[in-house]
Design a protein around this motif. Structure first.
Motif, PDB file in Angstrom:
ATOM      1  N   GLU A  73       9.640  18.144  23.067  1.00 51.39           N
ATOM      2  CA  GLU A  73       8.739  16.994  23.116  1.00 51.39           C
ATOM      3  C   GLU A  73       9.215  16.032  24.193  1.00 51.39           C
ATOM      4  O   GLU A  73       8.436  15.497  24.957  1.00 51.39           O
ATOM      5  N   ASN A  74      10.538  15.864  24.255  1.00 55.02           N
ATOM      6  CA  ASN A  74      11.089  15.023  25.314  1.00 55.02           C
ATOM      7  C   ASN A  74      12.045  15.866  26.163  1.00 55.02           C
ATOM      8  O   ASN A  74      13.218  15.998  25.835  1.00 55.02           O
ATOM      9  N   PRO A  75      11.553  16.448  27.264  1.00 55.03           N
ATOM     10  CA  PRO A  75      12.419  17.337  28.055  1.00 55.03           C
ATOM     11  C   PRO A  75      13.585  16.590  28.678  1.00 55.03           C
ATOM     12  O   PRO A  75      14.553  17.210  29.105  1.00 55.03           O
ATOM     13  N   LEU A  76      13.515  15.263  28.699  1.00 55.72           N
ATOM     14  CA  LEU A  76      14.619  14.504  29.303  1.00 55.72           C
ATOM     15  C   LEU A  76      15.902  14.681  28.488  1.00 55.72           C
ATOM     16  O   LEU A  76      16.999  14.520  29.002  1.00 55.72           O
ATOM     17  N   GLU A  77      15.750  15.041  27.198  1.00 55.89           N
ATOM     18  CA  GLU A  77      16.950  15.243  26.363  1.00 55.89           C
ATOM     19  C   GLU A  77      17.793  16.408  26.898  1.00 55.89           C
ATOM     20  O   GLU A  77      18.994  16.443  26.712  1.00 55.89           O
ATOM     21  N   ASP A  78      17.120  17.368  27.540  1.00 59.83           N
ATOM     22  CA  ASP A  78      17.838  18.566  28.010  1.00 59.83           C
ATOM     23  C   ASP A  78      17.905  18.603  29.539  1.00 59.83           C
ATOM     24  O   ASP A  78      18.168  19.654  30.122  1.00 59.83           O
ATOM     25  N   ILE A  79      17.678  17.458  30.171  1.00 57.40           N
ATOM     26  CA  ILE A  79      17.492  17.470  31.618  1.00 57.40           C
ATOM     27  C   ILE A  79      18.762  17.886  32.363  1.00 57.40           C
ATOM     28  O   ILE A  79      18.676  18.526  33.413  1.00 57.40           O
ATOM     29  N   ASP A  80      19.953  17.560  31.818  1.00 57.68           N
ATOM     30  CA  ASP A  80      21.182  17.943  32.521  1.00 57.68           C
ATOM     31  C   ASP A  80      21.272  19.460  32.645  1.00 57.68           C
ATOM     32  O   ASP A  80      21.611  19.988  33.699  1.00 57.68           O
TER      33      ASP A  80
ATOM     34  N   GLY B  50      16.419  16.081  44.836  1.00 59.41           N
ATOM     35  CA  GLY B  50      15.444  14.999  44.999  1.00 59.41           C
ATOM     36  C   GLY B  50      14.204  15.267  44.162  1.00 59.41           C
ATOM     37  O   GLY B  50      13.743  14.406  43.409  1.00 59.41           O
ATOM     38  N   TRP B  51      13.667  16.481  44.235  1.00 61.50           N
ATOM     39  CA  TRP B  51      12.464  16.819  43.460  1.00 61.50           C
ATOM     40  C   TRP B  51      12.735  16.626  41.960  1.00 61.50           C
ATOM     41  O   TRP B  51      11.921  16.058  41.244  1.00 61.50           O
ATOM     42  N   ILE B  52      13.901  17.123  41.512  1.00 59.74           N
ATOM     43  CA  ILE B  52      14.196  17.035  40.066  1.00 59.74           C
ATOM     44  C   ILE B  52      14.302  15.560  39.656  1.00 59.74           C
ATOM     45  O   ILE B  52      13.800  15.145  38.612  1.00 59.74           O
ATOM     46  N   SER B  53      14.953  14.755  40.508  1.00 56.90           N
ATOM     47  CA  SER B  53      15.106  13.325  40.174  1.00 56.90           C
ATOM     48  C   SER B  53      13.744  12.656  40.064  1.00 56.90           C
ATOM     49  O   SER B  53      13.521  11.826  39.175  1.00 56.90           O
ATOM     50  N   HIS B  54      12.830  13.002  40.964  1.00 54.09           N
ATOM     51  CA  HIS B  54      11.499  12.378  40.911  1.00 54.09           C
ATOM     52  C   HIS B  54      10.716  12.837  39.687  1.00 54.09           C
ATOM     53  O   HIS B  54      10.031  12.047  39.046  1.00 54.09           O
ATOM     54  N   TRP B  55      10.837  14.122  39.368  1.00 54.60           N
ATOM     55  CA  TRP B  55      10.138  14.646  38.187  1.00 54.60           C
ATOM     56  C   TRP B  55      10.653  13.921  36.933  1.00 54.60           C
ATOM     57  O   TRP B  55       9.892  13.505  36.074  1.00 54.60           O
ATOM     58  N   THR B  56      11.991  13.748  36.884  1.00 51.98           N
ATOM     59  CA  THR B  56      12.629  13.109  35.729  1.00 51.98           C
ATOM     60  C   THR B  56      12.202  11.645  35.638  1.00 51.98           C
ATOM     61  O   THR B  56      11.867  11.137  34.559  1.00 51.98           O
ATOM     62  N   GLU B  57      12.205  10.978  36.794  1.00 51.05           N
ATOM     63  CA  GLU B  57      11.825   9.559  36.808  1.00 51.05           C
ATOM     64  C   GLU B  57      10.375   9.400  36.353  1.00 51.05           C
ATOM     65  O   GLU B  57      10.052   8.485  35.596  1.00 51.05           O
TER      66      GLU B  57
ATOM     67  N   TRP C 210       8.703  11.336  34.329  1.00 48.83           N
ATOM     68  CA  TRP C 210       8.588  11.545  32.878  1.00 48.83           C
ATOM     69  C   TRP C 210       8.949  10.287  32.091  1.00 48.83           C
ATOM     70  O   TRP C 210       8.403  10.036  31.027  1.00 48.83           O
ATOM     71  N   GLY C 211       9.914   9.528  32.607  1.00 51.22           N
ATOM     72  CA  GLY C 211      10.367   8.364  31.853  1.00 51.22           C
ATOM     73  C   GLY C 211       9.653   7.085  32.264  1.00 51.22           C
ATOM     74  O   GLY C 211      10.004   6.005  31.777  1.00 51.22           O
ATOM     75  N   ASP C 212       8.678   7.163  33.159  1.00 50.59           N
ATOM     76  CA  ASP C 212       8.042   5.958  33.703  1.00 50.59           C
ATOM     77  C   ASP C 212       7.023   5.389  32.711  1.00 50.59           C
ATOM     78  O   ASP C 212       6.069   6.081  32.339  1.00 50.59           O
ATOM     79  N   PRO C 213       7.218   4.132  32.266  1.00 50.81           N
ATOM     80  CA  PRO C 213       6.251   3.568  31.316  1.00 50.81           C
ATOM     81  C   PRO C 213       4.846   3.437  31.913  1.00 50.81           C
ATOM     82  O   PRO C 213       3.862   3.353  31.176  1.00 50.81           O
ATOM     83  N   ASN C 214       4.754   3.423  33.261  1.00 48.31           N
ATOM     84  CA  ASN C 214       3.429   3.331  33.900  1.00 48.31           C
ATOM     85  C   ASN C 214       2.828   4.704  34.188  1.00 48.31           C
ATOM     86  O   ASN C 214       1.842   4.812  34.902  1.00 48.31           O
ATOM     87  N   TRP C 215       3.437   5.775  33.637  1.00 41.80           N
ATOM     88  CA  TRP C 215       2.976   7.126  33.955  1.00 41.80           C
ATOM     89  C   TRP C 215       1.506   7.313  33.559  1.00 41.80           C
ATOM     90  O   TRP C 215       1.059   6.887  32.508  1.00 41.80           O
ATOM     91  N   ARG C 216       0.765   7.950  34.422  1.00 42.59           N
ATOM     92  CA  ARG C 216      -0.605   8.385  34.148  1.00 42.59           C
ATOM     93  C   ARG C 216      -0.762   9.742  34.811  1.00 42.59           C
ATOM     94  O   ARG C 216      -0.133   9.992  35.841  1.00 42.59           O
ATOM     95  N   ILE C 217      -1.623  10.595  34.312  1.00 41.75           N
ATOM     96  CA  ILE C 217      -1.906  11.830  35.042  1.00 41.75           C
ATOM     97  C   ILE C 217      -2.480  11.438  36.410  1.00 41.75           C
ATOM     98  O   ILE C 217      -3.295  10.515  36.509  1.00 41.75           O
ATOM     99  N   GLY C 218      -2.025  12.116  37.467  1.00 41.82           N
ATOM    100  CA  GLY C 218      -2.496  11.806  38.818  1.00 41.82           C
ATOM    101  C   GLY C 218      -3.931  12.276  38.981  1.00 41.82           C
ATOM    102  O   GLY C 218      -4.247  13.442  38.716  1.00 41.82           O
ATOM    103  N   ARG C 219      -4.793  11.378  39.366  1.00 41.57           N
ATOM    104  CA  ARG C 219      -6.194  11.762  39.470  1.00 41.57           C
ATOM    105  C   ARG C 219      -6.864  10.782  40.434  1.00 41.57           C
ATOM    106  O   ARG C 219      -7.425   9.772  39.992  1.00 41.57           O
TER     107      ARG C 219
END
Ligand code: ACO
Length: 435
Positions: free
Chosen positions: A156-163, A397-404, A406-415
């Protein structure tokens, strides 16, 4: 936690006689943005910005770049300091975690990388079924995508296993890249070794042979570390934005990175490093008449562009190009390559272009790809692997952006939206009545 810093100032926009006040967001380095998130809801208008030249898609704490001044910082550290003093693994840790590792952090991260360095035997068989001339970037993106079938963990929260996910990707992509090269040669695969550093391991997997053992050269390892560091992140470029856009649909990390690899492949993006060498070779074999190519690049009726020149964001110089140019001289010197004709042509081209009105007026300077191919070539990396090398570097860099994201409170699907300019409503015609 990502937070937008809202200024007290407001932008005033008048539309159809009505004035709207739009918030202004200010970054830590003083760059400013007009926040239009409520624009359509309030006014019915959207903004249009092909190529996203003026569109901030997110706030980010990872990389700062100032294209006018030629500044590039990762997590606040100048790229020059990182390239001079760190290993690629240290910089990968910095990008992923936000701070430079202590010796103990680095040791633990290296253990994790070692622990994930092998790929599943079933994946090894995949290599047998690509055509012999398959482009290594296709193999890489397909293999990375297929990692999600072997590691379907998407809690549910992939950030828990991100390392674990990050270390697995960074380690396995190196192995996949080296294996794809070995397979293309029909050479036996060389397994990763725990006693080698990240870059030494990669070089050994590429070049070791049962009949001619590879001797790790410190200069070559240092050059590879530097190149990977310089490519490790570059904020919202085409491939990173692709990783974020695909990931914004809550797709798993491996599939998102696979999409980024495909975006990087384009000759206007990461594919340029291979295209530069092809261009320099063409100039060399046609008699070193580099001025002819400068004229071709300036000719509006000729589609030719001086590859390795120009950048969407850098308008004074690309700081990575300066470091790579210096490294080029050092590496070629250390390897005893005293007169590389392609390096000589590259330097001549640069010198002529930098004095030419066409290039000056358009702020066209050598970019990161202009000299990197010359170093890769000197290290023995084949041309069709250059863009794979870029992907290896860009991975943290890609992984850091993907991770950021996921945790962004302003996240929205890109459209994004569009302005429709097709036909207005038409009357339907049955197939037999169509002319
Ligand atoms: N050679 C000749 N002219 C060029 C070049 C070039 N390399 N790059 C840009 N121009 C000219 C364009 O023709 C245009 O001229 P005009 O104003 O007379 O029409 C003007 O400079 C602006 O160019 P754009 O294409 O609008 O600039 P943009 O920011 O969209 O593109 C890009 C940037 C794609 C990098 C471009 O400079 C280019 O194609 N460079 C060559 C490919 C390359 O090296 N790509 C690697 C980039 S770095 C990276 O991705 C890691």
């Amino acid at each position: 936690m990502l937070m937008d810093c809202i200024s007290n100032e407001k932008a005033e926009l008048t539309l159809d006689g009505k004035t709207y006040l739009l918030p202004i967001v200010v970054g830590t380095m003083g760059e400013k943005a007009i926040d239009i998130r409520s624009l359509r809801a309030e006014t019915g208008y959207i903004t249009i910005d092909s190529g996203y030249m003026n569109t901030g898609s997110c706030s980010s704490q990872i990389t700062f770049l100032d294209g006018e001044k030629g500044i590039l910082n990762y997590r606040g550290y100048a790229i020059d300091d990182l390239a001079d003093n760190c290993s690629f693994v240290e910089v990968a840790y910095l990008l992923l975690h936000g701070s430079l590792p202590t010796r103990e952090d680095l040791r633990k991260f290296s253990v994790l990388l070692n622990c994930y360095s092998l790929i599943h035997e079933d994946m090894v068989h995949f290599f047998d079924h690509f055509p012999p001339n398959a482009a290594p970037m296709t193999i890489l993106s397909s293999m990375v995508n297929s990692l999600s079938t072997f590691y379907p963990e998407m809690n549910e929260n992939p950030l828990e296993d991100i390392d674990n996910m990050s270390a697995r990707l960074i380690s396995k992509v190196r192995t996949i890249a080296a294996f794809s090269y070995r397979k293309s040669l029909g050479a036996p695969l060389v397994m990763p070794r725990h006693d080698y550093s990240y870059c030494a391991n990669f070089l050994n997997m590429m070049f070791d042979s049962p009949v001619n053992p590879y001797v790790v050269d410190d200069d070559v390892v240092a050059a590879l570390n530097k190149l990977l560091i310089l490519h490790a992140d570059h904020e919202q470029n085409c491939s990173t934005s692709t990783v974020r856009l695909v990931g914004s649909a809550r797709v798993n990390l491996y599939a998102s990175i696979s999409a980024g690899i495909n975006a990087l492949w384009g000759p206007l993006h990461g594919g340029a490093n291979q295209a530069v060498i092809e261009m320099l070779e063409k100039i060399h074999t046609s008699g070193d008449d580099f001025k002819k190519y400068i004229d071709k690049a300036k000719d509006r009726n000729d589609p030719f562009r001086l590859v390795g020149f120009g950048h969407r964001v850098y308008k004074s110089h690309d700081p990575r190009a300066r470091i790579i140019k210096e490294a080029c001289d050092q590496v070629l010197g250390a390897l005893g390559i005293s007169n590389d004709p392609l390096l000589a042509i590259a330097k001549e081209l640069e010198a002529v272009a930098l004095k030419d009105e066409y290039f000056i007026e358009r702020n066209l300077y050598p970019n990161v790809d202009f000299y990197s191919g010359i170093i890769y070539r000197a290290l023995g990396i084949p041309q069709n692997m250059f863009t794979v090398m870029f992907a290896l570097g860009r991975l943290p860099g890609w992984i850091s952006h993907w991770t950021e994201m996921w945790g962004d409170p302003n996240w929205r699907i890109g459209r994004p939206r569009q302005i429709y300019v097709g036909p207005k409503s038409r009357e339907f015609v049955k197939i037999d009545d169509r002319k």
